[in-house]
Write a protein that holds these residues in place. Sequence first.
Motif, PDB file in Angstrom:
ATOM      1  N   TRP A  92       0.811  -1.215   0.000  1.00 50.73           N
ATOM      2  CA  TRP A  92       0.000   0.000   0.000  1.00 50.73           C
ATOM      3  C   TRP A  92       0.846   1.266   0.000  1.00 50.73           C
ATOM      4  O   TRP A  92       0.413   2.315  -0.478  1.00 50.73           O
ATOM      5  N   GLU A  96       0.447   4.048  -2.912  1.00 51.29           N
ATOM      6  CA  GLU A  96       0.328   5.481  -2.636  1.00 51.29           C
ATOM      7  C   GLU A  96       1.339   6.280  -3.448  1.00 51.29           C
ATOM      8  O   GLU A  96       1.041   7.386  -3.918  1.00 51.29           O
ATOM      9  N   ARG A 211      -9.352   2.734  -2.464  1.00 53.72           N
ATOM     10  CA  ARG A 211      -9.053   1.844  -1.339  1.00 53.72           C
ATOM     11  C   ARG A 211     -10.292   1.181  -0.731  1.00 53.72           C
ATOM     12  O   ARG A 211     -10.226   0.621   0.366  1.00 53.72           O
ATOM     13  N   GLN A 231      -6.864   4.495   4.730  1.00 53.36           N
ATOM     14  CA  GLN A 231      -7.887   5.221   3.982  1.00 53.36           C
ATOM     15  C   GLN A 231      -8.709   6.100   4.917  1.00 53.36           C
ATOM     16  O   GLN A 231      -9.155   5.663   5.970  1.00 53.36           O
TER      17      GLN A 231
END
Length: 279
Positions: A92, A96, A211, A231
């Motif tokens: 993640w 990002e 997300r 998120q």
Amino acid sequence: MLAAGVALAMAMVTPVFTFSPVSSHAETENYSGVRVVQEGGFIDIPYGSIVQGSIEHSGIQPNYVINPPSDAELEKFLERARKLNKQKIPLWEKVEKVLGIVRRAMPRKDYKDPRYLALLEKYRRTNRPVPLGEYLKIRAGVCREYALLTHLALKEAGIDNKFVYAFVERPLITRAEYGLTALTREDHAFTVIKDNKQLWIVDSYSPYFNRQSYTGLRNGISIYNKHAPAQDALPGFRKIIKVRKFPVVRLLDADCRETISNILKPPRVKILPDQSPVL
């Protein structure tokens, strides 16, 4: 019997996360030397392809040419994502970083942006597909262009994902004081990745879907539903009503180098207000 019914229901809302080309056409009449490789669903877009725009469904967006080797602006953009491929960082965190690359490259996201509309008009007038890098030059686009760039950048960063175009429902106006939310329905493009055996939306354009759980969105979710790490949950109901059977992806044959070279040449046309193109 109940278990079988549950299994069938889950099969209806949870897609198989593989690319299975589907075609009802041997070739398209619009481009010679081009064959259809997929029509909607969960799409893995190959380089050297033409992706259907909304113009074939009475919209304003011309088709897209996806071919980095012949598209210098797109190649430069993807090179930034390739640098992430070898980085040993959590999934993640890498996602990002990819979203950051897309958003910095495309800061303008208004459907009425004059640069965006002028680009669409230029290629519509000459009946030509737009190289994806042209949107990077003007730094403007909407959900389709954002999702296409996100899909390609995630792949270059080493993250398997699929491009999806769906009919969705999302909040339009939130009235927290009354506990009411006005909803709107529209077509929306995004990407989907798999993490811990679950499918998640990665959306560089809309915070309402980014997300969020794909399965949850098929059933309809709100602020209280489980979401991916880091998120910021937004209020309001949102739902994927159905995945579209478009865009169609057409792959240029290997021996069509001249075809794609001609497609990628900018149209030599000057658009004058309320007049036909001047060649």
